[in-house]
Write a protein that holds these residues in place. Structure first.
Motif, mmCIF file in Angstrom:
data_model
loop_
_atom_site.group_PDB
_atom_site.id
_atom_site.type_symbol
_atom_site.label_atom_id
_atom_site.label_comp_id
_atom_site.label_asym_id
_atom_site.label_seq_id
_atom_site.Cartn_x
_atom_site.Cartn_y
_atom_site.Cartn_z
ATOM 1 N N ASN A 248 50.774 103.370 43.182
ATOM 2 C CA ASN A 248 50.194 102.968 41.894
ATOM 3 C C ASN A 248 48.711 103.282 41.845
ATOM 4 O OD1 ASN A 248 49.519 101.833 39.480
ATOM 5 N ND2 ASN A 248 49.844 99.705 40.116
ATOM 6 N N LEU A 249 48.372 104.428 41.254
ATOM 7 C CA LEU A 249 46.966 104.800 41.073
ATOM 8 C C LEU A 249 46.502 104.490 39.644
ATOM 9 C CD1 LEU A 249 46.703 108.279 42.903
ATOM 10 C CD2 LEU A 249 46.307 105.987 43.824
ATOM 11 N N HIS A 250 47.314 103.773 38.881
ATOM 12 C CA HIS A 250 47.001 103.422 37.497
ATOM 13 C C HIS A 250 46.883 104.656 36.602
ATOM 14 C CE1 HIS A 250 46.412 99.504 39.275
ATOM 15 N NE2 HIS A 250 45.533 100.025 40.111
ATOM 16 N N GLY A 251 47.683 105.643 36.921
ATOM 17 C CA GLY A 251 47.703 106.882 36.132
ATOM 18 C C GLY A 251 48.254 106.667 34.734
ATOM 19 N N ALA A 252 49.240 105.783 34.592
ATOM 20 C CA ALA A 252 49.838 105.563 33.265
ATOM 21 C C ALA A 252 48.801 104.986 32.305
ATOM 22 C CB ALA A 252 51.046 104.639 33.376
ATOM 23 N N ALA A 253 47.981 104.052 32.792
ATOM 24 C CA ALA A 253 46.945 103.467 31.940
ATOM 25 C C ALA A 253 45.903 104.525 31.572
ATOM 26 C CB ALA A 253 46.285 102.282 32.651
ATOM 27 N N LEU A 269 54.843 101.547 38.507
ATOM 28 C CA LEU A 269 54.084 101.063 37.356
ATOM 29 C C LEU A 269 53.962 99.538 37.383
ATOM 30 C CD1 LEU A 269 52.892 101.905 34.520
ATOM 31 C CD2 LEU A 269 55.167 101.461 33.586
ATOM 32 N N ASP A 270 52.756 99.017 37.049
ATOM 33 C CA ASP A 270 52.583 97.555 36.992
ATOM 34 C C ASP A 270 52.481 97.074 35.538
ATOM 35 O OD1 ASP A 270 50.014 98.216 36.138
ATOM 36 O OD2 ASP A 270 49.060 97.718 38.045
ATOM 37 N N GLU A 271 52.360 95.752 35.371
ATOM 38 C CA GLU A 271 52.344 95.146 34.028
ATOM 39 C C GLU A 271 51.210 95.692 33.169
ATOM 40 O OE1 GLU A 271 54.217 93.037 32.282
ATOM 41 O OE2 GLU A 271 55.706 92.428 33.777
ATOM 42 N N ALA A 272 50.036 95.883 33.792
ATOM 43 C CA ALA A 272 48.890 96.390 33.026
ATOM 44 C C ALA A 272 49.184 97.801 32.516
ATOM 45 C CB ALA A 272 47.635 96.391 33.896
ATOM 46 N N GLY A 273 49.867 98.585 33.343
ATOM 47 C CA GLY A 273 50.247 99.940 32.919
ATOM 48 C C GLY A 273 51.233 99.905 31.775
ATOM 49 N N VAL A 274 52.200 98.988 31.855
ATOM 50 C CA VAL A 274 53.185 98.835 30.781
ATOM 51 C C VAL A 274 52.465 98.484 29.478
ATOM 52 C CG1 VAL A 274 55.115 97.439 29.937
ATOM 53 C CG2 VAL A 274 55.061 98.159 32.341
ATOM 54 N N ALA A 275 51.547 97.508 29.557
ATOM 55 C CA ALA A 275 50.829 97.063 28.350
ATOM 56 C C ALA A 275 49.999 98.206 27.767
ATOM 57 C CB ALA A 275 49.941 95.867 28.691
ATOM 58 N N ALA A 276 49.352 98.976 28.623
ATOM 59 C CA ALA A 276 48.532 100.094 28.140
ATOM 60 C C ALA A 276 49.404 101.127 27.429
ATOM 61 C CB ALA A 276 47.783 100.736 29.305
ATOM 62 N N ASP A 296 64.818 107.214 46.993
ATOM 63 C CA ASP A 296 63.803 106.213 46.686
ATOM 64 C C ASP A 296 64.482 104.846 46.555
ATOM 65 O OD1 ASP A 296 61.338 105.226 45.970
ATOM 66 O OD2 ASP A 296 60.980 106.763 44.453
ATOM 67 N N THR A 297 63.712 103.798 46.739
ATOM 68 C CA THR A 297 64.296 102.462 46.581
ATOM 69 C C THR A 297 63.568 101.626 45.526
ATOM 70 O OG1 THR A 297 62.925 101.727 48.425
ATOM 71 C CG2 THR A 297 65.208 102.288 48.931
ATOM 72 N N LYS A 298 62.372 102.068 45.147
ATOM 73 C CA LYS A 298 61.590 101.297 44.176
ATOM 74 C C LYS A 298 61.963 101.740 42.761
ATOM 75 C CE LYS A 298 57.321 99.086 43.352
ATOM 76 N NZ LYS A 298 57.870 98.282 42.258
ATOM 77 N N VAL A 299 62.568 100.819 42.015
ATOM 78 C CA VAL A 299 63.047 101.114 40.655
ATOM 79 C C VAL A 299 61.908 100.895 39.661
ATOM 80 C CG1 VAL A 299 64.710 100.348 38.897
ATOM 81 C CG2 VAL A 299 65.393 100.454 41.302
ATOM 82 N N PRO A 300 61.768 101.746 38.641
ATOM 83 C CA PRO A 300 60.725 101.505 37.627
ATOM 84 C C PRO A 300 60.942 100.147 36.951
ATOM 85 C CG PRO A 300 61.823 103.634 37.264
ATOM 86 C CD PRO A 300 62.578 102.937 38.346
ATOM 87 N N PRO A 301 59.873 99.546 36.430
ATOM 88 C CA PRO A 301 59.983 98.200 35.825
ATOM 89 C C PRO A 301 60.641 98.256 34.446
ATOM 90 C CG PRO A 301 57.744 99.008 35.597
ATOM 91 C CD PRO A 301 58.481 100.053 36.393
ATOM 92 N N ILE A 302 61.945 98.481 34.444
ATOM 93 C CA ILE A 302 62.681 98.695 33.196
ATOM 94 C C ILE A 302 62.567 97.489 32.260
ATOM 95 C CG2 ILE A 302 64.971 99.123 32.187
ATOM 96 C CD1 ILE A 302 63.838 101.484 33.812
ATOM 97 N N GLU A 303 62.752 96.291 32.815
ATOM 98 C CA GLU A 303 62.758 95.105 31.952
ATOM 99 C C GLU A 303 61.391 94.922 31.272
ATOM 100 O OE1 GLU A 303 65.232 93.505 30.781
ATOM 101 O OE2 GLU A 303 63.902 92.151 29.672
ATOM 102 N N ALA A 304 60.322 95.182 32.015
ATOM 103 C CA ALA A 304 58.980 95.057 31.430
ATOM 104 C C ALA A 304 58.765 96.106 30.334
ATOM 105 C CB ALA A 304 57.918 95.198 32.515
ATOM 106 N N LEU A 305 59.230 97.316 30.562
ATOM 107 C CA LEU A 305 59.106 98.379 29.551
ATOM 108 C C LEU A 305 59.905 98.016 28.303
ATOM 109 C CD1 LEU A 305 59.486 101.446 31.956
ATOM 110 C CD2 LEU A 305 57.459 100.949 30.578
ATOM 111 N N ARG A 306 61.094 97.500 28.546
ATOM 112 C CA ARG A 306 61.983 97.083 27.463
ATOM 113 C C ARG A 306 61.309 95.990 26.620
ATOM 114 N NH1 ARG A 306 66.833 95.694 30.630
ATOM 115 N NH2 ARG A 306 67.801 97.737 30.385
#
Ligand code: DI6
Ligand code: FE
Length: 403
Positions: A248-253, A269-276, A296-306
């Motif tokens: 997580n380099l905060h690229g999405a934000a 992706l973290d919550e701040a990235g989702v909000a941005a 890979d084992t880390k799933v994107p934060p689908i519920e937060a995106l939703r």
């Protein structure tokens, strides 16, 4: 022109998934005993067959389903060679990073791509494109990023554009010069970004519909991507970004701050990235093929995106290293099984939201009067069957710009 005016062609007795609503069964998405009329390659009528206008040619769909033509909004379809030997090394225990350090990885595809002519790149990409088309794809995005110098990035983008002349498909191109550091710039990523901004971008701008980058520890830093994005905006091109794939380099934000069309991968992706992303209207492009192939084992934060209402697209990421996948139907199945997407989300992910990720939402992605008449006609009983089967292709017919 009115909806009632005579059409050139009319598809009747179809069940339509329009992609306009928010859920299957809302009545907005589904039209039973429906019809689609076309004039001039554009949809002129969508609605009940009982109210359809006359047409010069009528095609009876015998109750089959019609969806918008599928859109693969993230691919690296144009590239030289393959990495099957590296796959064998990984099966024997080597890691992606070890292989990259030993001269493999993206740089090995760069060598093969530089060695190929434009014609050879087109010829190599066509079987992959044909596999996508066979499953109802009518729009495909293709990235550069294996040339990594002016001459070879231009060659890749030209090859990508030429694919649209070789087959009945719409091609959107993205300039991905900031994909990896070429050997000529070893140890000087900032110098390479300067070179991209000063020498390459001005000359490829007319061949690209967007500018993309790989923001990652093994790619480019947020500060480097930011400099590239400033230049992209100056040349009038929208941006998108490979972000939060491995860390997580905060690229999405960062992408959202530039009004990016999309941020892609997003496992970390973290919550701040989702909000941005939600605030900027940036689409999330989910790439379960890469997740699967890299175990890979880390799933994107689908519920937060939703929850945040971020449009979620699904794509193949077809590339020789991390996702040698040429089936958008299988990407839908993986989106459901690996990421927990619903059938409705999978369908919207390869149509309406994929259009959004390319900035083409006014032209394609839904069954709506005024949009291009790009259709996929399916031999299925219910839309879930598109997501459920693995390796069966129920496409009956495909329509691109009306024919
Ligand atoms: N992320 C990926 O998964 C691919 N590119 C990127 O930015 C990897 C491409 C490759 O290994 O050739
Ligand atoms: Fe990619």
């Amino acid at each position: 022109m009115t909806m009632r005016e005579r059409c050139e062609r009319l598809w009747t007795d179809a069940r339509l998934w329009t992609g306009l609503g928010t859920g299957l069964g809302t009545g907005l998405d589904l039209i039973e005993r429906g019809a689609i009329g076309m004039r001039g390659g554009v949809i002129a009528y969508v609605g009940p067959m009982a109210e359809a206008p006359d047409a010069e040619q009528v095609i009876d769909c015998a109750g089959r389903w019609i969806t918008p033509g599928l859109i693969d909004c993230h691919t690296h379809l144009v590239h030289g060679g393959d990495r099957a030997a590296e796959f064998e090394m990984r099966l024997a225990g080597a890691s992606y990073e070890e292989i990259a350090r030993a001269g493999g990885g993206i740089v090995s595809t760069m060598r093969a791509t530089r060695a190929a002519s434009e014609e050879e790149l087109v010829a190599a990409a066509l079987p992959r494109l044909d596999a996508l088309i066979a499953e109802g794809v009518t729009t495909v995005e293709v990235k550069s990023g294996y040339g990594l110098d002016l001459e070879n990035e231009v060659k890749m983008l030209r090859a990508a554009r030429r694919l649209g002349g070789e087959r009945p498909v719409s091609v959107a191109t993205s300039f991905l010069g900031a994909h990896a550091l070429p050997p000529e710039f070893a140890g000087d990523a900032d110098g390479y970004i300067d070179h991209l901004i000063g020498e390459v971008l001005p000359r490829v701008a007319s061949l690209a519909d967007a500018v993309d980058g790989f923001c990652e520890g093994i790619g480019f830093s947020p500060a480097q991507i930011e400099r590239l994005f400033v230049a992209a905006k100056r040349s009038g091109l929208p941006v998108k970004l490979h972000a939060e794939q491995l860390s997580n380099l905060h690229g999405a934000a960062l992408a959202a701050r530039f009004g990016a069309l999309s941020a892609d991968h997003l496992e970390h992706l973290d919550e701040a990235g989702v909000a941005a992303m939600a605030g900027a209207g940036t689409a999330a492009v989910l790439l379960p093929g890469a997740f699967y192939f890299m175990r890979d084992t880390k799933v994107p934060p689908i519920e937060a995106l939703r929850r945040a209402g971020v449009p979620m697209a699904l794509a193949t990421d077809c590339n020789p290293g991390t996702s040698p996948l040429t089936s958008l139907l299988l990407a839908m199945n993986m989106g459901a099984t690996l990421f927990g997407l619903t059938v409705e989300e999978c369908l919207a992910g390869v149509t309406r939201h994929a259009a959004r990720a390319l900035g083409l939402q006014d032209r394609v992605g839904t069954l709506e009067a005024g949009k291009r008449c790009d259709l996929a006609i399916w031999d299925i009983e219910r839309p879930a069957q598109l997501v459920y089967r693995m390796g069966l292709n129920p496409l009956h017919a495909r329509v691109w710009r009306g024919s």
